[in-house]
Scaffold this active site. Sequence first.
Site, PDB file in Angstrom:
ATOM      1  N   HIS A   1      30.524  47.124  31.265  1.00 29.68           N
ATOM      2  CA  HIS A   1      31.995  46.652  31.665  1.00 29.68           C
ATOM      3  C   HIS A   1      31.977  45.499  32.222  1.00 29.68           C
ATOM      4  O   HIS A   1      32.900  45.134  33.245  1.00 29.68           O
ATOM      5  CB  HIS A   1      32.220  47.905  33.127  1.00 29.68           C
TER       6      HIS A   1
ATOM      7  N   GLU B   1      39.178  58.052  27.856  1.00 32.70           N
ATOM      8  CA  GLU B   1      37.985  58.369  28.635  1.00 32.70           C
ATOM      9  C   GLU B   1      37.882  57.441  29.850  1.00 32.70           C
ATOM     10  O   GLU B   1      37.162  57.794  30.874  1.00 32.70           O
ATOM     11  CB  GLU B   1      36.796  58.104  27.594  1.00 32.70           C
ATOM     12  N   GLU B   2      38.252  56.034  29.630  1.00 30.28           N
ATOM     13  CA  GLU B   2      37.856  55.040  30.990  1.00 30.28           C
ATOM     14  C   GLU B   2      38.661  55.548  32.170  1.00 30.28           C
ATOM     15  O   GLU B   2      38.404  55.059  33.311  1.00 30.28           O
ATOM     16  CB  GLU B   2      38.410  53.704  30.378  1.00 30.28           C
TER      17      GLU B   2
ATOM     18  N   ASP C   1      28.253  56.959  23.299  1.00 33.79           N
ATOM     19  CA  ASP C   1      28.787  55.841  24.292  1.00 33.79           C
ATOM     20  C   ASP C   1      27.666  54.819  24.683  1.00 33.79           C
ATOM     21  O   ASP C   1      26.518  54.885  23.960  1.00 33.79           O
ATOM     22  CB  ASP C   1      29.224  56.661  25.349  1.00 33.79           C
TER      23      ASP C   1
ATOM     24  N   HIS D   1      35.112  57.318  22.316  1.00 35.23           N
ATOM     25  CA  HIS D   1      36.805  57.108  22.875  1.00 35.23           C
ATOM     26  C   HIS D   1      37.023  55.694  22.258  1.00 35.23           C
ATOM     27  O   HIS D   1      36.302  54.717  22.142  1.00 35.23           O
ATOM     28  CB  HIS D   1      36.667  57.076  24.107  1.00 35.23           C
TER      29      HIS D   1
ATOM     30  N   ASP E   1      31.795  48.831  24.751  1.00 41.47           N
ATOM     31  CA  ASP E   1      32.334  50.502  25.334  1.00 41.47           C
ATOM     32  C   ASP E   1      33.609  50.638  25.042  1.00 41.47           C
ATOM     33  O   ASP E   1      34.639  50.181  25.877  1.00 41.47           O
ATOM     34  CB  ASP E   1      31.672  50.228  26.766  1.00 41.47           C
TER      35      ASP E   1
END
Length: 384
Positions: A324, A223-224, A244, A72, A189
Site C-alpha cells: 500500500h 476488494e480495497e 493477492d 481484484h 496490489d
Amino acid sequence: MPRLTIDTEYLTEQLKALLKIPSPTGYTDTVVRHVAKELERLGLKVELTRRGAISAMRQGSRRASARAIVSHLDTLGAQVKRIKENGRLELVPIGHWSARFAEGARCMIFSDAGTYRGTILPLKASGHTYNEEVDTLPVGWDYVELRVDALSRDVAEMTRLGIEVGDTVAIDPQPEFLDNGYIVSRHLDNKAGVAVMLAAIKAMEDSGASTPVDTHWLFTIAEEVGVGAASILTPDIASMIAVDNGTSAPGQNSAEFGVTIGMADQTGPFDYHLTKKLVRICQDEDIRYQKDIFRYYRSDSASALEAGHDVRTALITFGVDASHGYERIHMHALRSLSELITAYLTSPVEIERDRNYHAGLKGFTRQPDVEAQQELASDTDPAE
C-alpha cells in the site's frame, strides 16, 4: 499433470498494460473492459455482474464442486472531500493507505468536464517558505492537499473547471521493471495478481490442460473497501483460492520469491484441507514456498465467508515490500504463483463429498490428532 510452463513475457506485458489503466475502487469500468476482452481472446466465456465484477468459466470434466481463482481489479485511490479557499482540494482516501505515501504523488482527477492532472502535496510544501516546519508537519489526510495543474486559485476558478466534491482521484503507479526481475510500482496490489491469473489461463489454454471440475476465474472490483467476492460466488463453487499480496516486512514470514501461502488473516484461519493441499503441491512440484499469517489484512475471500457462503478458501500471495505504498515484488514470485495455480487446477478432487451442498457424515474430512512421535527417550539427555 506436472506444473505448466508460464510465459513470463506475456505476464510482464499484461502487468504493464494493467498498471497503465487507472482503477481506484468505484472507477473500474475501463480495466473491466480490458480484462474481459483479454479473457475472451484467450477463449473463455465472460459474464459481468451489474457493477462489473467478472466471472469467466473454463469447463472441466464436471460442474459440481467447481473451483474458483479470484483476484481484484480495483486499487487504492482518493476522492475530493472539499474545494478549499485556496483553490486546492481536500481528499479522503479510497481504501486504507497512509497519507505518507500520498505526499508527492502525481495523480489524475476524473470530473464530469474531463480529466485533470495534479500533485498531492503536504500543506507546508515549500522549505523556502516554512523552513523547518516542512519536517514537523504531522502525517495524515488532514495535512495534504491536491494541487490541480489548471487555473484554480480559488473556489470560483475550481468550480469553473467542473471539479466537484466526490470526484475520483487516481494515483499514478510510476512502474519500473528492472532487468534483475524486481518490479517497483504502486498498485501491484492487485494488478500483479490479475496478471498472474491471466498467465495461468494462457498456460492452460496453450497446453490444452484438462481439469477434473469447472474452473471459475473471478475478478472483483471493490476488494480495497471490503466487498470482495461476496456477490460473485455461485453455489456450485466448493473451493476458492484468492491471489493477492503478502507483506514481506519485519516480523512476517513472507518473501519476494516463491509462493507465500497465507495460513490466516484478520478474519481467521483459512481452510485446513485446501491449504494443506496447496503446500503438498508445492512440495511435489518443487515450487518454492513459505507460510505466513497476516494480522491486519483481509482478501477477497473474507467478504464471501462473512456473507455466509459455504466455500473452502485459501490465500496464495506474492511477497510485497512496502504494501500500500511504493511496492516492490519479484517476477520469481509471480511465475511461482502461476505454476501453483495450474498444478492445483489440474490436480484430482480429494473431497468428493464437496460436490453436495449438504450431506451426511459419510465422507466428511478428518483432521489429524495423533500424538507426534519423538526420538528422545525419557532418560536421554538432550544436551548429549
